[in-house]
Design an enzyme around this catalytic site. Structure first.
Site, PDB file in Angstrom:
ATOM      1  N   THR A 127       6.051 -33.784 -33.100  1.00 27.13           N
ATOM      2  CA  THR A 127       6.753 -34.724 -32.238  1.00 27.13           C
ATOM      3  C   THR A 127       6.932 -34.103 -30.862  1.00 27.13           C
ATOM      4  O   THR A 127       7.270 -32.933 -30.744  1.00 27.13           O
ATOM      5  CB  THR A 127       8.119 -35.119 -32.838  1.00 27.13           C
ATOM      6  OG1 THR A 127       7.888 -35.748 -34.098  1.00 27.13           O
ATOM      7  CG2 THR A 127       8.853 -36.094 -31.943  1.00 27.13           C
ATOM      8  N   PHE A 152       8.914 -34.222 -27.256  1.00 24.99           N
ATOM      9  CA  PHE A 152      10.197 -34.641 -26.699  1.00 24.99           C
ATOM     10  C   PHE A 152      10.161 -34.508 -25.185  1.00 24.99           C
ATOM     11  O   PHE A 152       9.459 -33.655 -24.652  1.00 24.99           O
ATOM     12  CB  PHE A 152      11.317 -33.734 -27.221  1.00 24.99           C
ATOM     13  CG  PHE A 152      11.589 -33.900 -28.691  1.00 24.99           C
ATOM     14  CD1 PHE A 152      12.628 -34.702 -29.131  1.00 24.99           C
ATOM     15  CD2 PHE A 152      10.807 -33.259 -29.631  1.00 24.99           C
ATOM     16  CE1 PHE A 152      12.882 -34.862 -30.483  1.00 24.99           C
ATOM     17  CE2 PHE A 152      11.045 -33.412 -30.989  1.00 24.99           C
ATOM     18  CZ  PHE A 152      12.096 -34.219 -31.412  1.00 24.99           C
TER      19      PHE A 152
END
Ligand code: PEP
Ligand code: MN
Length: 694
Positions: A285, A287
């Site tokens: 992921t 960010f």
């Protein structure tokens, strides 16, 4: 049994002692190595020409490690993995030391917001990202939603927000993209973490006891295969992974497990039953670190810029945008489209490019991009997060060094610096070298193209009946866009001030009923967004032409703006006002001459007909004329309108009322149906003589 176990224990303990000793030594060596790295970083800091990364040296290091490892009967691959991790942190340490000193002097802890509960993946990403920033302390705050975190950031309650933007399996997180496009914040960094989902439960729980597996829907989806094999269980969605773990601890649920990280299991006193339960091997992921103001960073750091654009509704517009990057050799690393909520079947595009805004190639490409975009917002320029261990060659754009004492512009949006070719004060609104002109689309109507556009309607919206009747009337006379004031700027506080949002709804209803886009005036910054949801075009009235804060706010919207000339504003000042809107990202500006204050009192204002050709020679933006507010009386509207059209205006905005005697505002200058018909009749030959249609 017992007799034999004693010497075995002793052997084990001795072995462990040796390992403990070696581990201690390893950590000591790592610390010493990091000190040496810091020394190098300091040398690089004083010597801005030294490259930040030396790929040849890194490759050599890998070879040396591998050779040494093999000589000692160790796997070269294993040694390489360890070195990769070491280099990674060395690089981060260097970047940390290259950060401008001022940034470190924050008094008190740095406040970072995220969405979720403690020990969630966002919280872990904060730990990773801030481990290499010189921050005295970190105060973390979890929020219920992404929007709540951004609210707190805008309000100054936190210094940063760290929000997820995309996952390698699940794709983009659109809510975060939409917040970035709308809010007054900027991206200053990014971080990537490995997502390692585990099955976690209360200590003592056995796999076969589990009846429910609770987690965020995306996490459940990422572990589909694993869950299918967990017979006798049902999946239950929860708003986040760490929250699911916490709920098990709180409820002391013995037959429930959660899909969450190992960290959240530890944090909430749970036990890991299975690791890496996601289907795909890679699950990462990304960010974004979001702040109120852009941050300065060392120009040698590989960087990235993110933008959001909406393109002109014309064939090939997106292609032209992409071409601008290709021509300048700017690498586009991401392109994502999102529907525009207010305009069905139109899209905005999110783009990531390599390089910084002050890189000349990027600046030139963005200037070119402006020509093809309705809206261009730079979401931020920031150091790129290198994928762990990546040894790919990165090109570092050579950017001019930021000068000491360079002032911030009071607008938290990152500014695209002037391309080397253009130095004029009217970088955005000024005429273009190729003399091309901007066309602004309002709903389905285009101003600045071959069609001469008539905008008409009452000064103010007074009632539903009045506005519907006015719509029928102006439509029948040939108006393409309807006007009507819901918020009226009146000289006297005792005069009718307009019906506000209620009036706006009536105007919208009338516009829909008679198929005309609508334009209305915005008086207050705080109303702009809400008015933009209902009106197709927003008007800046003469009294607000130099309300710079309002202009900036309108620049952040993706709605065309009708900018009226202030009654004592020079032509240069009008153009600068347009520049404000465009600088904030909105290129859809139509200028309007509406008469200026002179010593003459025979008319309400003096229509400056010469402003039309002068503006047309100085800007590529369309120019229309409002003869009504210049004249002040009905009889003068027609001759002034004809003069403006003959002077080359792209359209007219004229006040008309079904019953002028009853008008609550500007009744003396309101045209009747007959007046409007006469005006259109008289306009036709003039418009035709200019090769335009009406
Ligand atoms: C209007 O158009 O209703 C208006 C108030 O115009 P101006 O700002 O030009 O006076
Ligand atoms: Mn008026």
């Amino acid at each position: 049994m017992k007799r034999n176990s004693k010497p075995k224990d002793e052997g084990l303990q001795q072995g462990r002692k040796a390992i403990d000793q070696l581990d201690k030594e390893l950590v000591r060596l790592l610390a010493e190595r990091m000190k040496a790295v810091q020394g190098i970083a300091d040398v690089k800091r004083e010597n801005p020409d030294a490259p930040l990364r030396d790929d040849t040296r890194e490759r050599e290091l890998f070879e040396v490690w591998s050779r040494e490892a093999v000589d000692r009967d160790l796997s070269g691959y294993f040694a390489g993995r360890v070195l990769r991790e070491i280099l990674n942190w060395s690089r981060r340490e260097q970047e940390r030391r290259l950060r401008p000193k001022g940034e470190e002097s924050t008094t008190g802890a740095v406040r970072v917001g995220y969405q979720g509960v403690p020990a969630c993946y966002s919280d872990m990403a904060i730990t990773k990202l801030f481990s290499t920033r010189d921050n005295k302390g970190l105060a973390r705050q979890g929020f219920r939603s992404f929007a709540a975190a951004v609210d707190a950031l805008e309000a100054g309650e936190i210094d940063y927000a760290l929000l997820p933007i995309e996952n390698t399996i699940a794709g983009s997180i659109n809510d975060v993209y939409d917040l970035l496009a709308r809010r007054n914040v900027t991206i200053v960094g990014e971080e990537i973490i490995d997502v390692e989902h585990c099955l976690v439960a209360l200590p003592g729980t056995k796999l076969e006891d589990i009846r429910v597996v609770r987690s965020h829907p995306v996490a459940l989806q990422q572990c589909g295969e694993f869950l299918d094999n967990l017979v006798g269980t049902v999946a239950e969605s929860y708003h986040d992974t760490a929250g699911a773990a916490r709920s098990i601890a709180v409820e002391k649920a013995v037959d429930v497990a959660a899909i969450a990280s190992q960290e959240s299991a530890e944090h909430y006193g749970l036990q890991v039953l299975a690791r890496k339960v996601h289907d795909q091997r890679e699950n990462m992921t990304r960010f974004l670190l979001i702040a109120r103001e852009p941050e300065v960073f060392d120009q040698r750091m590989p960087s990235k810029s993110s933008l959001v654009i909406s393109v002109n509704h014309r064939q090939g517009a997106l292609l032209s945008c992409l071409q601008a990057f290709a021509t300048q050799g700017v690498n586009l690393t991401k392109l994502e489209s999102r529907p525009l909520a207010e305009t069905p079947w139109e899209y905005m595009f999110y783009m990531d490019i390599e390089g910084r805004l002050d890189d000349p190639a990027v600046a030139t490409a963005l200037e070119e991009l402006r020509v093809h975009t309705n809206r261009l917002k730079v979401l931020g320029s920031y150091p790129r997060c290198m994928l762990e261990g990546a040894t790919v060659q990165v090109s570092v754009p050579q950017a001019p060094t930021k000068k000491k004492g360079e002032v911030k512009n009071g607008n938290s949006m990152p500014r695209i610096p002037a391309s080397p070719k253009k130095s004029s004060a009217l970088r955005l609104a000024g005429s273009r070298e190729d003399a091309s002109r901007t066309r602004v689309r309002i709903g389905g109507v285009e101003i600045g193209g071959p069609e001469f556009v008539l905008i008409s309607g009452p000064c103010a919206i007074e009632s539903r009946e009045q506005v519907l009747e006015a719509a029928a009337m102006v439509k029948a006379c040939g108006a393409r866009i309807m006007r009507g004031g819901a918020f009226k700027p009146r000289s006297s506080p005792y005069s009718f001030q307009g019906l506000g949002f209620e009036g706006l709804d009536m105007l919208r209803e009338a516009g829909r009923a008679y198929e005309m886009p609508v334009v209305t005036e915005v008086l207050r910054i705080e109303d702009a967004g809400r008015i933009a949801e209902k009106a197709d075009m927003l008007q800046v009235g003469a009294r607000n032409m130099q309300n710079f804060a309002l202009l900036r706010e309108l620049g952040r919207l993706d709605r065309p703006i009708l900018l009226k000339r202030g009654m004592s504003a020079t032509i240069d000042e009008v153009l600068m006002a347009a520049e404000y809107i465009m600088d904030a990202g909105n290129n859809q500006v139509v200028l309007c001459e509406r008469g200026i204050r002179t010593f003459e009192t025979a008319t309400r204002a003096t229509l400056d007909v010469s402003a039309v050709p002068v503006l047309k020679s100085r800007t590529h933006l369309p120019v229309i004329v409002d003869p009504s507010h210049a004249a002040g009386v009905r009889d003068l509207v027609l001759p002034l309108a004809l003069a403006a059209t003959a002077a080359g205006a792209d359209g007219l905005i004229v006040e008309a009322h079904p019953h002028p005697d009853e008008a609550l505002c500007d009744k003396d200058q309101a045209l009747t149906r007959a007046d409007l018909e006469e005006l259109v009749h008289a306009l036709r030959p003039i418009v035709a003589a200019q090769g335009r249609t009406l």
